[in-house]
Write an enzyme that holds these catalytic residues in place. Structure first.
Site, PDB file in Angstrom:
ATOM      1  N   ARG A 135      -0.650   9.298  -0.828  1.00 51.33           N
ATOM      2  CA  ARG A 135      -1.758   9.743  -1.780  1.00 51.33           C
ATOM      3  C   ARG A 135      -1.359  11.176  -2.140  1.00 51.33           C
ATOM      4  NH1 ARG A 135      -6.416   6.731   1.573  1.00 51.33           N
ATOM      5  NH2 ARG A 135      -6.002   4.424   0.755  1.00 51.33           N
ATOM      6  N   GLN A 190      -7.713  14.901   2.717  1.00 53.57           N
ATOM      7  CA  GLN A 190      -6.965  13.944   1.747  1.00 53.57           C
ATOM      8  C   GLN A 190      -7.673  13.801   0.537  1.00 53.57           C
ATOM      9  OE1 GLN A 190      -6.453   9.419   2.462  1.00 53.57           O
ATOM     10  NE2 GLN A 190      -4.303  10.433   2.713  1.00 53.57           N
ATOM     11  N   LEU A 249     -14.502   5.419  -5.465  1.00 51.56           N
ATOM     12  CA  LEU A 249     -13.292   5.023  -5.183  1.00 51.56           C
ATOM     13  C   LEU A 249     -12.853   3.822  -6.138  1.00 51.56           C
ATOM     14  CD1 LEU A 249     -10.837   5.888  -3.331  1.00 51.56           C
ATOM     15  CD2 LEU A 249     -11.290   3.774  -2.052  1.00 51.56           C
ATOM     16  N   HIS A 295     -11.424  12.462   0.066  1.00 49.11           N
ATOM     17  CA  HIS A 295     -11.535  11.012   0.622  1.00 49.11           C
ATOM     18  C   HIS A 295     -11.516  10.901   1.998  1.00 49.11           C
ATOM     19  CE1 HIS A 295     -11.187   6.750   0.271  1.00 49.11           C
ATOM     20  NE2 HIS A 295     -10.031   6.872   1.216  1.00 49.11           N
ATOM     21  N   PHE A 348       0.829  -1.130  -0.062  1.00 43.89           N
ATOM     22  CA  PHE A 348      -0.050  -0.030   0.142  1.00 43.89           C
ATOM     23  C   PHE A 348       0.884   1.257   0.149  1.00 43.89           C
ATOM     24  CE2 PHE A 348      -4.647   1.064   0.879  1.00 43.89           C
ATOM     25  CZ  PHE A 348      -5.078   0.121   0.291  1.00 43.89           C
ATOM     26  N   ARG A 372      -2.858  10.777   5.808  1.00 42.99           N
ATOM     27  CA  ARG A 372      -2.990   9.755   6.495  1.00 42.99           C
ATOM     28  C   ARG A 372      -2.655   8.598   5.444  1.00 42.99           C
ATOM     29  NH1 ARG A 372      -6.534   5.500   5.527  1.00 42.99           N
ATOM     30  NH2 ARG A 372      -8.351   6.583   4.548  1.00 42.99           N
ATOM     31  N   HIS A 416      -7.824  11.202  -2.472  1.00 42.65           N
ATOM     32  CA  HIS A 416      -7.328   9.917  -3.017  1.00 42.65           C
ATOM     33  C   HIS A 416      -6.950  10.127  -4.606  1.00 42.65           C
ATOM     34  CE1 HIS A 416      -7.034   5.807  -3.900  1.00 42.65           C
ATOM     35  NE2 HIS A 416      -7.278   5.489  -2.616  1.00 42.65           N
ATOM     36  N   GLU A 433      -6.756   1.810  -3.784  1.00 38.28           N
ATOM     37  CA  GLU A 433      -5.252   1.501  -3.762  1.00 38.28           C
ATOM     38  C   GLU A 433      -4.785   0.497  -3.952  1.00 38.28           C
ATOM     39  OE1 GLU A 433      -3.691   4.676  -0.933  1.00 38.28           O
ATOM     40  OE2 GLU A 433      -1.690   3.689  -0.888  1.00 38.28           O
TER      41      GLU A 433
HETATM   42  C1  LIG Z   1     -14.735   4.460  -0.205  1.00 38.65           C
HETATM   43  C2  LIG Z   1     -13.781   4.540   0.673  1.00 38.65           C
HETATM   44  C3  LIG Z   1     -12.858   3.488   1.013  1.00 38.65           C
HETATM   45  C4  LIG Z   1     -11.944   3.389   1.964  1.00 38.65           C
HETATM   46  N1  LIG Z   1     -11.203   2.485   2.271  1.00 38.65           N
HETATM   47  C5  LIG Z   1     -10.351   2.304   2.996  1.00 38.65           C
HETATM   48  C6  LIG Z   1      -9.322   1.283   3.316  1.00 38.65           C
HETATM   49  O1  LIG Z   1      -9.423   0.186   2.398  1.00 38.65           O
HETATM   50  N2  LIG Z   1      -8.731   1.333   4.498  1.00 38.65           N
HETATM   51  C7  LIG Z   1      -8.468   2.122   5.550  1.00 38.65           C
HETATM   52  O2  LIG Z   1      -7.847   2.193   6.609  1.00 38.65           O
HETATM   53  N3  LIG Z   1      -9.562   3.291   5.374  1.00 38.65           N
HETATM   54  C8  LIG Z   1     -10.292   3.212   4.363  1.00 38.65           C
HETATM   55  N4  LIG Z   1     -11.346   4.180   4.137  1.00 38.65           N
HETATM   56  C9  LIG Z   1     -11.523   5.044   5.313  1.00 38.65           C
HETATM   57  C10 LIG Z   1     -12.359   4.381   6.438  1.00 38.65           C
HETATM   58  O3  LIG Z   1     -13.119   3.565   5.996  1.00 38.65           O
HETATM   59  C11 LIG Z   1     -13.304   5.519   7.209  1.00 38.65           C
HETATM   60  O4  LIG Z   1     -12.384   6.458   7.704  1.00 38.65           O
HETATM   61  C12 LIG Z   1     -13.703   4.578   8.262  1.00 38.65           C
HETATM   62  O5  LIG Z   1     -14.596   3.670   7.980  1.00 38.65           O
HETATM   63  C13 LIG Z   1     -14.862   5.619   9.223  1.00 38.65           C
HETATM   64  O6  LIG Z   1     -15.387   4.650  10.140  1.00 38.65           O
HETATM   65  P1  LIG Z   1     -16.217   5.482  11.333  1.00 38.65           P
HETATM   66  O7  LIG Z   1     -16.717   4.438  12.255  1.00 38.65           O
HETATM   67  O8  LIG Z   1     -15.417   6.670  12.016  1.00 38.65           O
HETATM   68  O9  LIG Z   1     -17.355   6.390  10.467  1.00 38.65           O
HETATM   69  P2  LIG Z   1     -18.598   5.502   9.519  1.00 38.65           P
HETATM   70  O10 LIG Z   1     -18.367   4.395   9.224  1.00 38.65           O
HETATM   71  O11 LIG Z   1     -18.541   6.815   8.516  1.00 38.65           O
HETATM   72  O12 LIG Z   1     -19.890   5.738  10.254  1.00 38.65           O
HETATM   73  C14 LIG Z   1     -20.482   6.976  10.597  1.00 38.65           C
HETATM   74  C15 LIG Z   1     -21.784   6.624  11.511  1.00 38.65           C
HETATM   75  O13 LIG Z   1     -22.244   7.840  12.105  1.00 38.65           O
HETATM   76  C16 LIG Z   1     -23.834   7.968  11.685  1.00 38.65           C
HETATM   77  N5  LIG Z   1     -24.098   9.276  11.765  1.00 38.65           N
HETATM   78  C17 LIG Z   1     -23.451  10.262  11.223  1.00 38.65           C
HETATM   79  N6  LIG Z   1     -24.031  11.454  11.288  1.00 38.65           N
HETATM   80  C18 LIG Z   1     -25.120  10.987  12.315  1.00 38.65           C
HETATM   81  C19 LIG Z   1     -26.048  11.822  12.891  1.00 38.65           C
HETATM   82  N7  LIG Z   1     -26.381  13.315  12.713  1.00 38.65           N
HETATM   83  N8  LIG Z   1     -27.187  11.149  13.780  1.00 38.65           N
HETATM   84  C20 LIG Z   1     -27.135   9.749  14.059  1.00 38.65           C
HETATM   85  N9  LIG Z   1     -25.942   9.103  13.397  1.00 38.65           N
HETATM   86  C21 LIG Z   1     -25.002   9.524  12.459  1.00 38.65           C
HETATM   87  C22 LIG Z   1     -23.667   7.164  10.491  1.00 38.65           C
HETATM   88  O14 LIG Z   1     -25.242   6.863  10.452  1.00 38.65           O
HETATM   89  C23 LIG Z   1     -22.833   6.074  10.764  1.00 38.65           C
HETATM   90  O15 LIG Z   1     -23.505   4.949  11.217  1.00 38.65           O
HETATM   91  C24 LIG Z   1     -12.151   4.293   3.029  1.00 38.65           C
HETATM   92  C25 LIG Z   1     -13.161   5.122   3.003  1.00 38.65           C
HETATM   93  C26 LIG Z   1     -13.975   5.487   1.737  1.00 38.65           C
HETATM   94  C27 LIG Z   1     -14.997   6.414   1.846  1.00 38.65           C
END
Ligand SMILES: Cc1cc2nc3c(=O)[nH]c(=O)nc-3n(C[C@H](O)[C@H](O)[C@H](O)COP(=O)(O)OP(=O)(O)OC[C@H]3O[C@@H](n4cnc5c(N)ncnc54)[C@H](O)[C@@H]3O)c2cc1C
Length: 573
Positions: free
Chosen positions: A284, A238, A250, A351, A125, A387, A240, A253
């Site tokens: 990135r 960031q 996306l 991203h 990666f 990141r 991507h 990577e």
């Molecule tokens: C397409 C994509 C691919 C990625 N691939 C990778 C990867 O391969 N490896 C890696 O390390 N990282 C990757 N990332 C980054 C990583 O996936 C995210 O940073 C991480 O999953 C975020 O997790 P989280 O639990 O913080 O938030 P999220 O998974 O975004 O969850 C947010 C939660 O908050 C809730 N929420 C938000 N606002 C409110 C509100 N006002 N009221 C109630 N609920 C609310 C939503 O409903 C959801 O349940 C990727 C990101 C993307 C976008």
């Protein structure tokens, strides 16, 4: 009118969000003390819809040291990847815990891809010196989320879905819970808690071209900022390198990790110009700038010369089917291109949010009792100014554990305080003031102009003139937002209201982002100022902290970066 329900839900811990970070936190808390009552609230229709499920490439952890990899190497790569803005104490915690948390997830049934010997498979990666990204084909987030959700079901954790949290309940720097709009019942519900964990994800939807889910609207960071909590390094976003052209969706990577090439209109592997040693696997920020320069200098592809190509044709159909099946599906469905036979048109896409709610090493929000933040909505001091790929899924696992422990300890020694009535009244009034808006402005127009402004003027290359322009437009849009029209006045399932609240949050966050980017007069990691192209350690080796000022604009203060064994050096790849 949407009214506050008289009856409160009482619990020890309210987690806002049900993505990877939230689920890991809830599970850890119950491991420590199963009597603790944890509830999860999410605006999606269930944990499986959170953005974590969209993560493709993998999760970083040093599992195999036979070829020279070590925790120290992971730490150094992360420090260098973040252009020396990451706090090195936090980075150590992240990397040291990685093998254990990934192993734990494997034990819970996360179906990682395996080597012939049955070990968890690991791929290359960007910015990582060794193959240390554990993966499940190109659906890693989905697989991790399934395992975490199963744990939540097993533990009987209460999950409220399609509940949109509108505000934190904070008075005198103590957090008492949250108020959520229950879409189904059309009421405002009070969740009265000893502690609140924000796990609401990022704010990539502030941009027009983005890889982020529609739900990534920065609600947690915006609601924290509104009640006076500090945000860290919000100017850092960031981009991507490989978003699907025009769509932003996306293309992982991992496509480059497995050997994919980036090509310009002349058929050159142009990364040789920008990162001769690492080529397509530079971090990135470096690759995105490389792509953007090719486009700006006229070597882009297509009639408008506005994108480049990612080719995985040479990997062959068998390898693509084994390791990148979702990428084939996505490009076929959304671009009408089969990457087995043709290169994929791509452009950089917004991203990952590197700014967020400022917390201490226990993930407790600085300055407010009973409030915590984790995952992408917190200020990830461990990621610095850029990141590294696969360090975010890792962060949400490590954060979940850290916060689980600190919040369990916190609630043991605290009690539910009565909720100040005036705070609830003002939250109810605020929601209804928006619901009752009947001005001439359309929310969708405001959001679109905001997203186009952020992509155009607060993107990969920035400068004073454009950032000032962005800030001016955002402030004008904030004014226009005061005159929006919500045509639907019904209480249940009012998505017009939800979209308006989300757009207000994006405006709030974008203002802080643009102001922070304008203040940081240097280039570091993903933040590249064409008018200040050099990194300036004398003036800017520090974090920017933003708070809501009395005049409604962000006020900035600064905090030193925690530098331990790795002193800043020139960053080349
Ligand atoms: C397409 C994509 C691919 C990625 N691939 C990778 C990867 O391969 N490896 C890696 O390390 N990282 C990757 N990332 C980054 C990583 O996936 C995210 O940073 C991480 O999953 C975020 O997790 P989280 O639990 O913080 O938030 P999220 O998974 O975004 O969850 C947010 C939660 O908050 C809730 N929420 C938000 N606002 C409110 C509100 N006002 N009221 C109630 N609920 C609310 C939503 O409903 C959801 O349940 C990727 C990101 C993307 C976008």
């Amino acid at each position: 009118m949407i009214k506050i329900e008289k009856e409160e839900i009482e619990c020890d811990i309210a987690v806002v969000g049900a993505g990877g970070a939230a689920l890991m936190a809830a599970r850890t808390t119950l491991d420590i003390d199963p009597r603790i009552k944890v509830v999860l609230i999410n605006k999606d229709n269930g944990p499986i819809r959170s953005h974590t499920g969209a993560a493709q490439g993998g999760v970083a952890a040093v599992l195999d040291t036979s070829k020279g990899d070590s925790i120290e190497e992971h730490i150094f790569d992360t420090v260098k990847g973040g252009d020396y803005l990451g706090n090195q104490d936090a980075i150590r915690v992240l990397c040291e815990n990685a093998p254990r948390v990934v192993g734990k997830l494997g034990d819970w049934g996360a179906n990682f891809s395996r080597t012939e010997n049955g070990e968890i498979a690991q791929r290359a990666f960007g910015g990582h010196s060794f193959n240390r990204t554990c993966y499940a084909q190109d659906k890693t987030g989905h697989v991790m989320l399934q395992a975490l959700y199963e744990q939540a079901l097993k533990m009987g954790i209460e999950i409220y879905s399609e509940w949109y949290v509108v505000s934190l309940i904070v008075k005198d720097n103590i957090c008492h819970g949250v108020v959520a709009y229950d879409l189904n019942e059309g009421k405002l519900k009070v969740i009265h808690a000893k502690a609140v964990i924000l796990a609401t994800g990022g704010h990539g939807r502030a941009f027009f071209i983005t890889s982020n889910a529609y739900a990534s609207t920065g609600d947690g960071a915006a609601m924290a900022y509104r009640v006076g909590m500090p945000l860290g390094d919000m100017g850092l976003m960031q981009f991507h390198p490989t978003g699907l052209y025009k769509k932003g969706v996306l293309v992982t990577e991992a496509a480059r990790g497995e050997g994919g090439w980036l090509l310009n209109a002349l058929g050159e592997r142009f990364m040789a110009r920008y990162a001769p040693a690492k080529m397509e696997l530079a971090p990135r920020d470096v690759v995105s700038r490389g792509i953007q320069r090719e486009i700006l200098e006229g070597r882009g592809c297509g009639p408008n010369k506005d994108h480049v190509l990612l080719s995985i044709v040479h990997l062959g159909e068998k390898e693509i089917a084994k390791k990148l099946p979702q990428i084939r599906e996505i490009t076929k469905d959304l671009a009408g291109i089969d990457p087995v036979f043709e290169p994929i048109p791509i452009q950089p896409t917004a991203h990952y949010s590197m700014g967020g709610v400022l917390v201490d090493l226990n993930d407790m929000v600085v300055g407010t009792k009973g409030a915590f933040a984790i995952g992408e909505c917190k200020y990830p001091a461990e990621q610095g100014a850029n990141r590294l790929g696969s360090n975010s899924l890792l962060q949400l696992l490590v954060d979940g554990e850290i916060v689980g422990k600190s919040v369990a300890e916190y609630v043991k020694n605290s009690q539910l305080h009565p909720i100040p009535g005036d705070v609830l009244e003002s939250i109810e009034n605020d929601v209804n003031a928006i619901l009752n808006c009947s001005g001439p402005e359309r929310v969708a127009d405001i959001k679109l102009i905001l997203q186009k402004t952020m992509s155009a003027y607060c993107g990969i290359f920035r400068n004073k003139r454009e950032l000032e322009l962005a800030l001016g437009i955002i402030r004008e849009l904030k004014q226009r937002f005061c005159h929006i029209k919500i045509s639907d006045k019904t209480a249940t399932f009012n998505m017009a209201l939800v979209k308006a609240l989300e757009t207000r949050n994006l405006l709030t966050i974008s203002e802080v982002m643009a102001a922070d980017a304008l203040a940081r007069e240097e280039s570091r990691g993903s933040h590249y100022r064409t008018d200040f192209p050099e990194r300036d350690d004398d003036k800017w080796l520090k974090h920017t902290i933003a708070r809501l000022g009395k005049d409604g604009k962000p006020e900035f203060s600064y905090k030193p970066v925690v530098i331990l064994e790795h002193k800043p050096q020139a960053r080349t790849y």
